[in-house]
Write an enzyme that holds these catalytic residues in place. Structure first.
Site, short mmCIF file in Angstrom:
data_model
loop_
_atom_site.label_atom_id
_atom_site.label_comp_id
_atom_site.label_asym_id
_atom_site.label_seq_id
_atom_site.Cartn_x
_atom_site.Cartn_y
_atom_site.Cartn_z
N CYS A 380 13.73 29.88 28.73
CA CYS A 380 12.41 30.23 28.00
C CYS A 380 11.32 29.85 28.70
O CYS A 380 11.02 30.64 29.84
CB CYS A 380 12.36 29.30 26.80
SG CYS A 380 11.50 30.06 25.55
N HIS A 519 17.17 31.03 23.97
CA HIS A 519 17.87 29.70 24.15
C HIS A 519 19.55 30.04 23.92
O HIS A 519 20.12 29.82 22.69
CB HIS A 519 17.46 28.88 23.09
CG HIS A 519 16.25 28.30 23.39
ND1 HIS A 519 15.81 27.33 24.24
CD2 HIS A 519 14.92 29.15 22.68
CE1 HIS A 519 14.32 27.39 24.10
NE2 HIS A 519 14.00 28.29 23.50
N GLU A 521 21.90 28.00 24.92
CA GLU A 521 22.51 26.71 24.51
C GLU A 521 22.65 26.56 23.31
O GLU A 521 23.63 25.89 22.84
CB GLU A 521 21.60 25.58 24.82
CG GLU A 521 20.28 25.35 24.38
CD GLU A 521 19.07 25.82 24.77
OE1 GLU A 521 19.31 27.15 25.56
OE2 GLU A 521 17.97 25.65 24.48
N1 GLN Z 1 5.92 27.31 25.71
C1 GLN Z 1 6.41 28.64 25.91
C2 GLN Z 1 6.21 29.75 24.86
O1 GLN Z 1 5.87 29.42 23.89
C3 GLN Z 1 8.11 28.47 26.17
C4 GLN Z 1 8.50 28.07 24.76
C5 GLN Z 1 10.04 27.40 24.96
O2 GLN Z 1 10.39 27.13 26.07
N2 GLN Z 1 10.60 27.19 23.79
O3 GLN Z 1 6.43 30.85 24.99
#
Ligand code: GLN
Length: 547
Positions: A380, A519, A521
């Site tokens: 992310c 994600h 994970e």
């Molecule tokens: N802050 C970033 C976004 O909102 C990444 C979010 C995250 O890592 N879950 O896109």
């Protein structure tokens, strides 16, 4: 109709109630039953989505896009049953539902009260979908006696009365402190906790007692006598080396048997624990170790990246190695050369995160991995940082950045290679967002499909070109820069089905460098390690063999 197991806690928090619930779920499955686990949290936030990871640990995202308590992660990892938005509730959600109904006039002029309106709302939540499984396990957050928890305790008391006899049981988890000076295991706090529980009309059927060592027979009898439970329903929960020992350890202590006895399920089906024996074998008989650096922001609190830590462990299990994850505060690299810190690690992971603090350091970590050929997994924000690093240092877009940081700072400083996502396709509908929207529940959340490029590293790792992964982000790499970045050797190897949202990037001429917008994970399990984590650790093992 499901049987219900209510799990409550006493004496202190952080005793591993979520883990005990998850392990019990796994044991019931091992005996052939179907289960669903639910978490009822007394805090007033509508969900943990708006809480800082320091407050509440990681936010666990479900396929259907709910931002939930991290205990739902334990439930999924132990049972493999995908959690749903209807499996997690807080006082905040309950009250907001009740107030919404009141405003709509649903209560037909009645005075709205905790009993019955709030308790009914809680009971409806508990019972939803009760026909789908054999056992519904409902964990109440916090400890007995907390003011916020009272409506939940009252609701489960009523619920057990509403159901036919024998359909609900209560399991209470407490602590037996060991007093070194006198060499004694103390039962008094547990007695008080059970007394508190009974004063609100709940009598535990099973008592699970956390302790450093075994519970001597004398203390067990005392607990049974004073807490009014059967001696074989006093279950010792000793400290474990690995959480994945929990199902076997609880089984040895007789937890599943005690639960089935309490329901008078007789004879109980024999358990098949081979899955958990294999999991234990992989953990305790690992050969070798790899070191993985996790360069992030919330490094003081391991729970902030709970699922990542677990997915790395699973990746280790897939390769029969131990993974030593070490957390490094990204801000250090804004002051110091990352070289001396990162040399000696076999792989680098940059996890998700929010806000600008530490991001320059995360880019330094990505740059180090890129230029030194060290395996890199960016998740992310970790993907976004890898792309911005590439834009700045390879594609010569020296002022590349994320709109997230400009929004936070209230001024424009960067070329937005990562921009604020204003619309995207979900199913057959278009979701629209604008700056200034509510913060809660408005990100691109939950499971979305991605299409993988044939012949890419990720397609090979997944063994497929269509995947579904869970998301939680507000910002996105701008497809506009694809050509420029691809000319430098970065491959956009995963895209949303409409081809508009980059989901995965990888470096062509790098042994293992992958950034994912989602994600992975969250979907990894000890008995089914996520392919990306399994292969990331495999790449780390390869590096460890070279040095
Ligand atoms: N802050 C970033 C976004 O909102 C990444 C979010 C995250 O890592 N879950 O896109």
């Amino acid at each position: 109709m499901a049987r219900f197991i209510f799990i409550t806690g006493g004496v202190v928090s952080s005793l591993g109630k979520g883990l005990a619930s998850a392990a019990l779920g796994a044991l019931l499955q091992a005996r052939g039953f179907t289960v669903r686990l639910r978490k009822l949290d007394p805090y007033l936030n509508v969900d943990p989505g708006t809480m800082s990871p320091f407050e509440h640990g990681e936010v666990f995202v479900t396929d259907d896009g709910a931002e939930t308590d991290l205990d739902l992660g334990h439930y999924e990892r132990f049972t493999g049953v995908a959690a749903r938005s209807t499996d997690s509730i807080s006082s905040g959600r309950i009250y907001s539902n009740v107030l919404e109904k009141e405003r709509r006039g649903d209560y037909l002029g009645k005075t709205i009260q905790v009993i019955p309106h709030v308790t009914n709302e809680i009971k409806d939540f508990i019972a939803a979908g009760e026909d789908e499984v054999d056992f519904m396990l409902c964990e109440i957050g916090g400890t007995v006696g907390d003011i916020e928890g009272l409506p939940f305790f009252e609701a489960i008391r009523q619920f057990s009365q509403d159901k036919p006899r024998g359909q609900c049981i209560f399991m209470h988890l407490t602590l037996l402190p060991y007093i070194k000076a006198s060499g004694e295991l103390k039962t008094k706090p547990t007695q008080h906790s059970v007394k508190e529980l009974r004063s609100i009309g709940i009598a535990p059927d099973v008592l699970v007692c956390r302790s450093e060592g075994p519970i001597p027979a004398k203390e067990r009898e005392k607990l049974a006598l004073f807490c009014n439970v059967r001696p074989d329903s006093v279950i010792a929960a000793q400290d474990l080396k690995s959480i994945y020992e929990a199902p076997l350890a609880y089984h040895r202590e007789g937890l599943d048997q005690a639960v089935l006895d309490a329901f008078q399920i007789n004879p109980a089906p024999k358990p098949d624990l081979s899955k958990w024996e294999d999991v234990s074998d992989r953990i305790f008989n690992a050969e070798g170790e790899v070191r993985v650096a996790i360069v992030g922001k919330y490094t003081q609190l391991e729970d902030a990246y709970k699922s990542i830590a677990e997915a790395l462990t699973h990746g280790g299990m897939a390769n029969r190695v131990r993974v030593k994850a070490e957390w490094i505060d990204a801000e250090i690299f804004e002051r110091e050369d990352p070289g001396p810190w990162l040399e000696g690690f076999h792989a680098i992971l940059v996890p998700g995160g929010f806000g600008e603090r530490g991001t320059e350091g995360k880019m330094k970590a990505a740059q180090f991995a890129r230029t030194r050929g060290v395996p890199y997994l960016g998740i992310c924000l970790g993907m976004q940082m890898a792309v911005i690093e590439a834009a700045r240092n390879v594609a010569e877009l020296s002022d590349a950045g994320s709109e997230e940081f400009d929004h936070e700072a209230g001024k424009k400083r960067f070329t937005p290679v990562v921009y604020h996502l204003k619309e995207w396709v979900q199913g057959n509908a278009m979701v629209k967002r604008k700056l200034g929207d509510d913060k809660g529940g408005t990100m691109r959340l939950g499971a979305y499909t991605a299409h993988l490029l044939k012949g890419s590293k990720v397609a090979e790792i997944y063994g497929s070109t269509v995947i579904e992964e869970r998301h939680r982000h507000r910002y996105e790499v701008d497809i506009k820069y694809r050509k420029q970045l691809e000319a430098c050797g970065m491959v956009f190897s995963g895209m949303s089905p409409d081809g508009r949202l980059p989901e995965i990037v990888e470096w062509k001429d790098h042994p293992w460098f992958i950034g994912v917008q989602f994600h992975p994970e969250l979907k990894s399990k000890p008995f089914a390690p996520h392919p990306l984590f399994a292969d990331f650790v495999r790449a780390a093992v390869e590096v460890s063999r070279l040095v």
